[in-house]
Design a protein around this motif. Structure first.
Motif, mmCIF file in Angstrom:
data_model
loop_
_atom_site.group_PDB
_atom_site.id
_atom_site.type_symbol
_atom_site.label_atom_id
_atom_site.label_comp_id
_atom_site.label_asym_id
_atom_site.label_seq_id
_atom_site.Cartn_x
_atom_site.Cartn_y
_atom_site.Cartn_z
ATOM 1 N N ARG A 107 0.822 -1.208 0.000
ATOM 2 C CA ARG A 107 0.000 0.000 0.000
ATOM 3 C C ARG A 107 0.856 1.258 0.000
ATOM 4 O O ARG A 107 0.542 2.246 -0.680
ATOM 5 C CB ARG A 107 -0.935 -0.013 1.211
ATOM 6 N N PRO A 131 -12.707 -0.401 -6.534
ATOM 7 C CA PRO A 131 -11.652 -1.391 -6.790
ATOM 8 C C PRO A 131 -11.935 -2.094 -8.115
ATOM 9 O O PRO A 131 -13.088 -2.427 -8.415
ATOM 10 C CB PRO A 131 -11.775 -2.355 -5.603
ATOM 11 N N ILE A 160 -9.129 2.009 -7.971
ATOM 12 C CA ILE A 160 -7.969 1.248 -7.508
ATOM 13 C C ILE A 160 -7.758 0.088 -8.469
ATOM 14 O O ILE A 160 -8.501 -0.891 -8.458
ATOM 15 C CB ILE A 160 -8.171 0.719 -6.074
ATOM 16 N N ASP A 162 -6.243 -3.078 -9.378
ATOM 17 C CA ASP A 162 -5.651 -4.141 -8.558
ATOM 18 C C ASP A 162 -4.872 -5.143 -9.412
ATOM 19 O O ASP A 162 -5.127 -6.344 -9.371
ATOM 20 C CB ASP A 162 -6.756 -4.851 -7.767
ATOM 21 N N ASN A 182 -2.173 -0.944 -7.858
ATOM 22 C CA ASN A 182 -1.460 -1.847 -6.966
ATOM 23 C C ASN A 182 -0.369 -2.555 -7.766
ATOM 24 O O ASN A 182 -0.622 -2.992 -8.893
ATOM 25 C CB ASN A 182 -2.417 -2.894 -6.386
ATOM 26 N N ASN A 185 -1.808 -8.008 -7.631
ATOM 27 C CA ASN A 185 -3.199 -8.243 -7.240
ATOM 28 C C ASN A 185 -3.264 -8.620 -5.765
ATOM 29 O O ASN A 185 -2.640 -9.582 -5.335
ATOM 30 C CB ASN A 185 -3.800 -9.357 -8.100
ATOM 31 N N ALA A 191 -7.582 -3.545 -1.891
ATOM 32 C CA ALA A 191 -7.748 -2.405 -2.797
ATOM 33 C C ALA A 191 -8.563 -1.295 -2.131
ATOM 34 O O ALA A 191 -8.236 -0.109 -2.247
ATOM 35 C CB ALA A 191 -8.421 -2.864 -4.087
#
Length: 201
Positions: A107, A131, A160, A162, A182, A185, A191
């Protein structure tokens, strides 16, 4: 009776080897102090029982099993299972801590990348966090339908990404919304947590 002697010798050697291995691991800082003590107790206990089998009588007596049939074996099994369960719980605790640390690291990396590209805070007072994993086609239809404001207050959208591989970030940018990716995953929950962190930053 010779096979019993062989079993005792092998068990004694295993006990010594186990205790020495635990000591080496502790010196190299691969395990913590309490883990070393648990492993050392297991190794030393195995060695003691192999050399002096009557020592089990002490444990059996403490458990009130010294006068029962197979009482010594049952007492030994109970004690060994307790120690093994402590080791299992300890390992699960370590895995949980490492998982939390890894989640925080991922994160943090994603947040730093996001703020490097977005010097000005793009998150609005009201922000929808979405997400997304390989949702390029769906987002292409969804994003244009999101209103710019709610009850006179500007509405922001933070997607987000992912770990998508279908160009999800490009679709989000095409519609003029913010996207944070991100590195890998991590799942919907991770997320969302990343989105909350950015929104509250």
């Amino acid at each position: 009776m010779q096979y019993l002697v062989v079993i005792r010798v092998v068990s004694g050697l295993l006990g010594i080897t186990f205790a020495l291995w635990a000591f080496v691991q502790f010196r190299k800082r691969f395990i913590k102090r309490y883990e070393f003590f648990l492993l050392a107790i297991l190794g030393t206990g195995l060695f003691t029982v192999a050399i002096y089998p009557d020592s089990i009588n002490i444990i059996a007596g403490m458990m009130a099993m010294d006068n029962r049939q197979y009482g010594r074996i049952i007492a030994l099994l109970i004690l060994s299972n307790m120690l093994l369960w402590l080791l299992v719980i300890s390992q699960r605790s370590k895995d949980s801590i490492k998982s939390i640390q890894f989640d925080l690291l991922v994160r943090r990396i994603a947040m730093e990348r996001f703020f490097e590209k977005n010097a000005v805070k793009t998150v609005k007072e009201i922000t929808v966090i979405i997400p997304a994993l390989n949702e390029a086609e769906n987002l292409d239809h969804l994003l244009p339908r999101i209103p710019e404001s709610i009850m006179g207050r500007p509405l922001g959208v933070l997607v987000i990404d992912d770990g998508s591989v279908d160009g999800t970030p490009d679709i989000v940018k095409k519609h003029g919304y913010s996207v944070v990716s991100n590195p890998i995953n991590r799942g919907g929950g991770a997320a969302l947590r990343l989105g909350y962190d950015i929104a509250m930053a």
